[in-house]
Design a protein around this motif. Sequence first.
Motif, PDB file in Angstrom:
ATOM      1  N   ASN A 194       2.665   4.885  -0.071  1.00 33.96           N
ATOM      2  CA  ASN A 194       2.374   6.197   0.488  1.00 33.96           C
ATOM      3  C   ASN A 194       2.557   7.246  -0.606  1.00 33.96           C
ATOM      4  O   ASN A 194       3.648   7.412  -1.142  1.00 33.96           O
ATOM      5  CB  ASN A 194       3.328   6.487   1.652  1.00 33.96           C
ATOM      6  CG  ASN A 194       3.138   7.889   2.200  1.00 33.96           C
ATOM      7  OD1 ASN A 194       2.012   8.342   2.358  1.00 33.96           O
ATOM      8  ND2 ASN A 194       4.233   8.571   2.478  1.00 33.96           N
ATOM      9  N   THR A 249     -11.081  11.579  -1.610  1.00 29.88           N
ATOM     10  CA  THR A 249     -10.040  11.541  -0.575  1.00 29.88           C
ATOM     11  C   THR A 249      -9.292  10.218  -0.662  1.00 29.88           C
ATOM     12  O   THR A 249      -9.900   9.145  -0.531  1.00 29.88           O
ATOM     13  CB  THR A 249     -10.638  11.706   0.828  1.00 29.88           C
ATOM     14  OG1 THR A 249     -11.314  12.967   0.908  1.00 29.88           O
ATOM     15  CG2 THR A 249      -9.535  11.661   1.890  1.00 29.88           C
ATOM     16  N   THR A 250      -7.998  10.289  -0.893  1.00 29.95           N
ATOM     17  CA  THR A 250      -7.202   9.070  -1.036  1.00 29.95           C
ATOM     18  C   THR A 250      -6.862   8.471   0.324  1.00 29.95           C
ATOM     19  O   THR A 250      -6.632   9.182   1.297  1.00 29.95           O
ATOM     20  CB  THR A 250      -5.895   9.349  -1.791  1.00 29.95           C
ATOM     21  OG1 THR A 250      -5.143  10.353  -1.085  1.00 29.95           O
ATOM     22  CG2 THR A 250      -6.170   9.829  -3.198  1.00 29.95           C
ATOM     23  N   ARG A 251      -6.807   7.150   0.366  1.00 29.19           N
ATOM     24  CA  ARG A 251      -6.287   6.401   1.515  1.00 29.19           C
ATOM     25  C   ARG A 251      -5.092   5.610   1.000  1.00 29.19           C
ATOM     26  O   ARG A 251      -5.253   4.717   0.158  1.00 29.19           O
ATOM     27  CB  ARG A 251      -7.349   5.452   2.081  1.00 29.19           C
ATOM     28  CG  ARG A 251      -8.500   6.143   2.782  1.00 29.19           C
ATOM     29  CD  ARG A 251      -9.506   5.133   3.303  1.00 29.19           C
ATOM     30  NE  ARG A 251     -10.595   5.767   3.997  1.00 29.19           N
ATOM     31  CZ  ARG A 251     -10.618   6.002   5.311  1.00 29.19           C
ATOM     32  NH1 ARG A 251      -9.586   5.632   6.053  1.00 29.19           N
ATOM     33  NH2 ARG A 251     -11.650   6.582   5.867  1.00 29.19           N
ATOM     34  N   THR A 252      -3.920   5.952   1.490  1.00 28.78           N
ATOM     35  CA  THR A 252      -2.696   5.323   1.015  1.00 28.78           C
ATOM     36  C   THR A 252      -1.798   4.966   2.194  1.00 28.78           C
ATOM     37  O   THR A 252      -1.977   5.466   3.300  1.00 28.78           O
ATOM     38  CB  THR A 252      -1.919   6.266   0.075  1.00 28.78           C
ATOM     39  OG1 THR A 252      -1.498   7.430   0.822  1.00 28.78           O
ATOM     40  CG2 THR A 252      -2.783   6.715  -1.097  1.00 28.78           C
ATOM     41  N   LYS A 304     -16.724   4.019  -1.334  1.00 25.03           N
ATOM     42  CA  LYS A 304     -15.282   3.810  -1.182  1.00 25.03           C
ATOM     43  C   LYS A 304     -14.837   2.779  -2.212  1.00 25.03           C
ATOM     44  O   LYS A 304     -15.364   1.672  -2.261  1.00 25.03           O
ATOM     45  CB  LYS A 304     -14.921   3.318   0.221  1.00 25.03           C
ATOM     46  CG  LYS A 304     -13.415   3.117   0.426  1.00 25.03           C
ATOM     47  CD  LYS A 304     -13.101   2.449   1.743  1.00 25.03           C
ATOM     48  CE  LYS A 304     -13.411   3.369   2.908  1.00 25.03           C
ATOM     49  NZ  LYS A 304     -12.967   2.761   4.200  1.00 25.03           N
ATOM     50  N   ASP A 342     -12.050   7.499  -0.882  1.00 26.00           N
ATOM     51  CA  ASP A 342     -13.381   7.810  -0.370  1.00 26.00           C
ATOM     52  C   ASP A 342     -14.028   8.811  -1.324  1.00 26.00           C
ATOM     53  O   ASP A 342     -13.409   9.811  -1.696  1.00 26.00           O
ATOM     54  CB  ASP A 342     -13.295   8.410   1.032  1.00 26.00           C
ATOM     55  CG  ASP A 342     -12.877   7.392   2.074  1.00 26.00           C
ATOM     56  OD1 ASP A 342     -13.237   6.213   1.927  1.00 26.00           O
ATOM     57  OD2 ASP A 342     -12.181   7.786   3.034  1.00 26.00           O
ATOM     58  N   CYS A 372       0.880  -1.169   0.000  1.00 24.46           N
ATOM     59  CA  CYS A 372       0.000   0.000   0.000  1.00 24.46           C
ATOM     60  C   CYS A 372       0.918   1.220   0.000  1.00 24.46           C
ATOM     61  O   CYS A 372       1.419   1.631   1.056  1.00 24.46           O
ATOM     62  CB  CYS A 372      -0.893   0.007   1.222  1.00 24.46           C
ATOM     63  SG  CYS A 372      -2.039  -1.388   1.318  1.00 24.46           S
ATOM     64  N   ASP A 396      -2.585   4.750   6.030  1.00 28.48           N
ATOM     65  CA  ASP A 396      -4.007   5.091   6.171  1.00 28.48           C
ATOM     66  C   ASP A 396      -4.883   3.855   6.026  1.00 28.48           C
ATOM     67  O   ASP A 396      -6.031   3.850   6.483  1.00 28.48           O
ATOM     68  CB  ASP A 396      -4.440   6.100   5.099  1.00 28.48           C
ATOM     69  CG  ASP A 396      -3.732   7.438   5.235  1.00 28.48           C
ATOM     70  OD1 ASP A 396      -3.301   7.757   6.353  1.00 28.48           O
ATOM     71  OD2 ASP A 396      -3.615   8.143   4.219  1.00 28.48           O
ATOM     72  N   ILE A 397      -4.373   2.835   5.361  1.00 25.00           N
ATOM     73  CA  ILE A 397      -5.153   1.622   5.098  1.00 25.00           C
ATOM     74  C   ILE A 397      -4.872   0.611   6.206  1.00 25.00           C
ATOM     75  O   ILE A 397      -3.794   0.037   6.287  1.00 25.00           O
ATOM     76  CB  ILE A 397      -4.810   1.030   3.719  1.00 25.00           C
ATOM     77  CG1 ILE A 397      -5.117   2.063   2.623  1.00 25.00           C
ATOM     78  CG2 ILE A 397      -5.575  -0.261   3.475  1.00 25.00           C
ATOM     79  CD1 ILE A 397      -4.703   1.630   1.237  1.00 25.00           C
ATOM     80  N   GLU A 437      -6.940   3.213  -1.831  1.00 21.51           N
ATOM     81  CA  GLU A 437      -8.383   3.413  -1.787  1.00 21.51           C
ATOM     82  C   GLU A 437      -8.734   4.883  -1.945  1.00 21.51           C
ATOM     83  O   GLU A 437      -7.901   5.763  -1.696  1.00 21.51           O
ATOM     84  CB  GLU A 437      -8.957   2.886  -0.460  1.00 21.51           C
ATOM     85  CG  GLU A 437      -8.836   1.383  -0.292  1.00 21.51           C
ATOM     86  CD  GLU A 437      -9.357   0.886   1.048  1.00 21.51           C
ATOM     87  OE1 GLU A 437      -9.556  -0.341   1.171  1.00 21.51           O
ATOM     88  OE2 GLU A 437      -9.561   1.718   1.957  1.00 21.51           O
ATOM     89  N   LYS A 483      -4.335  15.124   0.003  1.00 19.25           N
ATOM     90  CA  LYS A 483      -5.100  13.878   0.051  1.00 19.25           C
ATOM     91  C   LYS A 483      -6.519  14.029  -0.489  1.00 19.25           C
ATOM     92  O   LYS A 483      -7.137  13.044  -0.888  1.00 19.25           O
ATOM     93  CB  LYS A 483      -5.160  13.352   1.500  1.00 19.25           C
ATOM     94  CG  LYS A 483      -3.823  12.874   2.048  1.00 19.25           C
ATOM     95  CD  LYS A 483      -3.379  11.589   1.373  1.00 19.25           C
ATOM     96  CE  LYS A 483      -2.149  10.997   2.025  1.00 19.25           C
ATOM     97  NZ  LYS A 483      -1.758   9.704   1.427  1.00 19.25           N
TER      98      LYS A 483
END
Length: 243
Positions: A38, A227-230, A175, A95, A36, A233-234, A93, A57
């Motif tokens: 960053n 909004t990214t989840r990288t 998501k 959102d 995952c 964050d995951i 991911e 983000k």
Amino acid sequence: MSVTRMRDIQELNRLERDKKRPMCHHNDRVYGDCVCPNFAMDGSTIDETNLLMNCGKTLTNWGGCTAGYYRSRKYQGAIGTRSFATPGKFYFEVDIKFTIYRRLQEKLLFEIGIARREETERNRTVSGSKYGWVVCASTCSRCKTICLQTLHHGKVKRHKPLIPSWDPGNSCSAKMGIFIDTKAQQMVVIDAKQKSSFYRFKNVDYSQSLWPVFGTYNSGCASVELTTRTGSDILVPSIYFKE
């Protein structure tokens, strides 16, 4: 020289340094053979119709941002700070939130995916590109609503309604996960809430670097927020989805 002009020059210099500086890898999160990574959205690539927040983000279609000197001249969105080229499996991911306020002036609300960098210099969206693979929300004449669609080279691969209709007042919260396997030449779009596969792109061309792309559209008719989840964050990756 005015203070404002000096600040503009300092900002351009900072953006140039950031462009050359690789994204920090020590916040990557590794699950088995999947990374995952960053990364954030590159502020120097943002279109002037968008706004970038939350330390790169979150991207919106609200506008009000003066983009950097190196921004894409065509793409209506932003490009990620890390590309995918080396052999491996990667996952991030996004959102998604959008609300429709008035009748939409164009079909597209957002797109998320990967593309060659030069494709963002040609059009305001990469969904029609031979070297762009995306999932998007777009009006669907068949379903008479806003559908989640996967596209490559201008062709819709799968679509599914997101909201009951495209009338003003409707909103959506979702998501999505993007799973990339460069060795298998695949990109899988995942419903991260349901932890299930939505669509699998095959024969994805990773012979050149592919960059994460995030586009938001229909400013004035809808509010769109990605909004990214990288990286860290995951917490629980949805790559362990149901086939």
